[in-house]
Write a protein that holds these residues in place. Structure first.
Motif, PDB file in Angstrom:
ATOM      1  N   HIS A  79      47.292  35.167  32.331  1.00  0.00           N
ATOM      2  CA  HIS A  79      46.277  34.024  32.739  1.00  0.00           C
ATOM      3  C   HIS A  79      45.001  35.033  33.309  1.00  0.00           C
ATOM      4  O   HIS A  79      45.637  35.946  33.967  1.00  0.00           O
ATOM      5  CB  HIS A  79      47.210  33.033  33.730  1.00  0.00           C
ATOM      6  N   ASP A  80      44.318  33.994  34.343  1.00  0.00           N
ATOM      7  CA  ASP A  80      43.510  34.921  35.492  1.00  0.00           C
ATOM      8  C   ASP A  80      42.859  34.251  36.119  1.00  0.00           C
ATOM      9  O   ASP A  80      43.369  32.911  35.777  1.00  0.00           O
ATOM     10  CB  ASP A  80      42.685  36.131  34.383  1.00  0.00           C
TER      11      ASP A  80
ATOM     12  N   GLN B  57      47.018  40.880  26.371  1.00  0.00           N
ATOM     13  CA  GLN B  57      46.974  40.935  27.707  1.00  0.00           C
ATOM     14  C   GLN B  57      48.822  40.814  28.392  1.00  0.00           C
ATOM     15  O   GLN B  57      49.208  39.939  27.206  1.00  0.00           O
ATOM     16  CB  GLN B  57      46.502  39.988  28.035  1.00  0.00           C
TER      17      GLN B  57
ATOM     18  N   SER C   9      38.787  39.155  38.526  1.00  0.00           N
ATOM     19  CA  SER C   9      39.608  39.231  37.640  1.00  0.00           C
ATOM     20  C   SER C   9      40.670  40.469  37.500  1.00  0.00           C
ATOM     21  O   SER C   9      39.974  41.558  37.686  1.00  0.00           O
ATOM     22  CB  SER C   9      38.398  39.323  36.361  1.00  0.00           C
TER      23      SER C   9
ATOM     24  N   ASP D 214      30.298  41.165  35.336  1.00  0.00           N
ATOM     25  CA  ASP D 214      31.974  41.430  35.106  1.00  0.00           C
ATOM     26  C   ASP D 214      32.378  42.993  34.606  1.00  0.00           C
ATOM     27  O   ASP D 214      30.989  43.421  33.840  1.00  0.00           O
ATOM     28  CB  ASP D 214      32.672  40.750  34.246  1.00  0.00           C
TER      29      ASP D 214
ATOM     30  N   LEU E 212      39.979  33.788  38.040  1.00  0.00           N
ATOM     31  CA  LEU E 212      38.573  34.485  38.298  1.00  0.00           C
ATOM     32  C   LEU E 212      37.294  33.218  39.194  1.00  0.00           C
ATOM     33  O   LEU E 212      37.715  32.327  38.920  1.00  0.00           O
ATOM     34  CB  LEU E 212      37.899  34.930  37.035  1.00  0.00           C
TER      35      LEU E 212
ATOM     36  N   MET F 206      43.540  41.246  35.796  1.00  0.00           N
ATOM     37  CA  MET F 206      44.353  41.540  34.119  1.00  0.00           C
ATOM     38  C   MET F 206      45.072  43.123  33.908  1.00  0.00           C
ATOM     39  O   MET F 206      44.631  43.585  34.377  1.00  0.00           O
ATOM     40  CB  MET F 206      43.336  40.809  33.424  1.00  0.00           C
TER      41      MET F 206
ATOM     42  N   ALA G 248      36.715  40.981  31.417  1.00  0.00           N
ATOM     43  CA  ALA G 248      37.383  40.041  31.406  1.00  0.00           C
ATOM     44  C   ALA G 248      38.228  38.890  30.403  1.00  0.00           C
ATOM     45  O   ALA G 248      38.783  38.289  30.620  1.00  0.00           O
ATOM     46  CB  ALA G 248      36.135  38.769  31.720  1.00  0.00           C
TER      47      ALA G 248
ATOM     48  N   TRP H  57      50.305  38.413  37.813  1.00  0.00           N
ATOM     49  CA  TRP H  57      49.693  37.446  38.689  1.00  0.00           C
ATOM     50  C   TRP H  57      49.418  38.199  39.859  1.00  0.00           C
ATOM     51  O   TRP H  57      50.036  39.149  40.195  1.00  0.00           O
ATOM     52  CB  TRP H  57      50.289  36.630  38.316  1.00  0.00           C
TER      53      TRP H  57
END
Length: 323
Positions: A303-304, A178, A122, A147, A306, A124, A162, A182
């Motif tokens: 977005h993520d 957030q 993950s 996490d 993960l 971010m 997360a 990317w």
């Protein structure tokens, strides 16, 4: 960080300490944390990842160099890209974040926390401002659903990486903003941003460029995870693209190349290696790069990317975008 050869040892250590998974056992290490305020119902969800508080050293105020001056990073090595209007685009190499997990930085007038949890894949970026407060983040050494649990140095509240949400302490229930960012290969960043900046190698004795979790993303089960596996027969360590509470499996995206669904346009293309495959990140297997844009405006969307088990753990009622 712990090499894969030592992961089994940590499993036994952490399993033996489950009985002590309660605030009373942690107060000597966390005297400023308000454990009476929390969203955690079952303290056994919080496990030690091995290192103590700050045992994984988060970074602050990193130095940067021009991409044209960077010669150590492989072309397909993953970086977290952050492009803030009016500022030079910045690349934060995962070869450094694997060993530090958090970078506290200031991009112009925007204070940011660039985060990467290797066990969840993950990555971010959050705005470090919360109301009128400015937070600085560190690595707690604790895990929940495998996490990273972060903490802020101002109140020593605990935060779930997360979901970017406070889970213990004064900031329980607070949510970080957030930012659109990317992961992509370094050459992809350079091609788009020839005048961009890349974070300089930190002055720490670490094996930068080496993966301490060799073969992890080919494992059948995640490390220190006791929750349910994902539905629909999806492998727990399948990468998924999460936007809000929806997730697209990466194998679907790599096959079709592009989808426009749920109000977003997601594209996949080759050019990024896995940071959790071979010992040498630069020569690891291809996983591809993802961009997520608003389907109407074309703006980048937070977005993520993960692992599927982590999406299922934190969004148990989430929507699986399978076809």
């Amino acid at each position: 960080m712990t090499p894969k050869s030592h992961l089994l040892t940590l499993v036994f250590i952490c399993s033996a300490s489950l009985a002590a998974a309660n605030p009373d056992a942690w107060k000597s290490e966390w005297p400023s944390t308000d454990f009476t305020t929390t969203t955690i119902d079952d303290w056994s969800e919080i496990l030690s990842g091995g290192p103590p508080k700050d045992g994984i050293p988060a970074l602050s105020d990193p130095s940067f160099i021009a991409v044209s001056d960077e010669a150590k990073i492989g072309g397909k090595e993953p970086v977290i890209t952050l492009e803030i209007k009016g500022e030079a685009p910045r690349a934060y190499p995962i070869r450094y974040l694997t060993w530090h997990e958090i970078v506290n930085d200031d991009v112009g007038d925007t204070p940011v926390a660039v985060t990467f949890c290797p066990l969840c894949n993950s990555g971010m970026v959050f705005d470090r401002r919360l109301g009128g407060d400015l937070l600085t983040f560190g690595v707690s050494g604790k895990l929940r659903n495998s996490d990273m649990v972060m903490f802020d140095r101002e109140t020593e509240s605990w935060w779930q990486q997360a979901i970017g949400t406070g889970i213990v302490g004064a900031h329980t229930g607070d949510e970080l903003t957030q930012l659109p960012a990317w992961m992509e290969g370094f050459d992809q960043f350079k091609a788009r941003n020839p005048n961009g900046l890349v974070m300089k190698e930190p002055d720490w004795p670490r094996s930068y460029g080496q993966n301490p979790y060799r073969g992890y993303d080919s494992s059948s089960q995640p490390f220190l995870y006791r929750g349910e596996n994902p539905p629909h027969g999806i492998s727990p360590l399948m990468r998924v693209v999460r936007v809000g509470d929806a997730a697209w499996p990466l194998d679907r995206l790599s096959e079709v190349g592009e989808v426009t669904e749920n109000g977003v346009k997601i594209t996949w293309r080759e050019g990024q290696t896995s940071v959790l495959d071979k010992a040498d990140i630069a020569t690891s297997r291809e996983v591809g790069s993802i961009r997520v844009k608003d389907a109407s405006t074309g703006a980048d969307v937070p977005h993520d990317v993960l692992f599927a088990f982590a999406f299922h753990a934190f969004w148990p009622d989430g929507k699986w975008m399978l076809k």
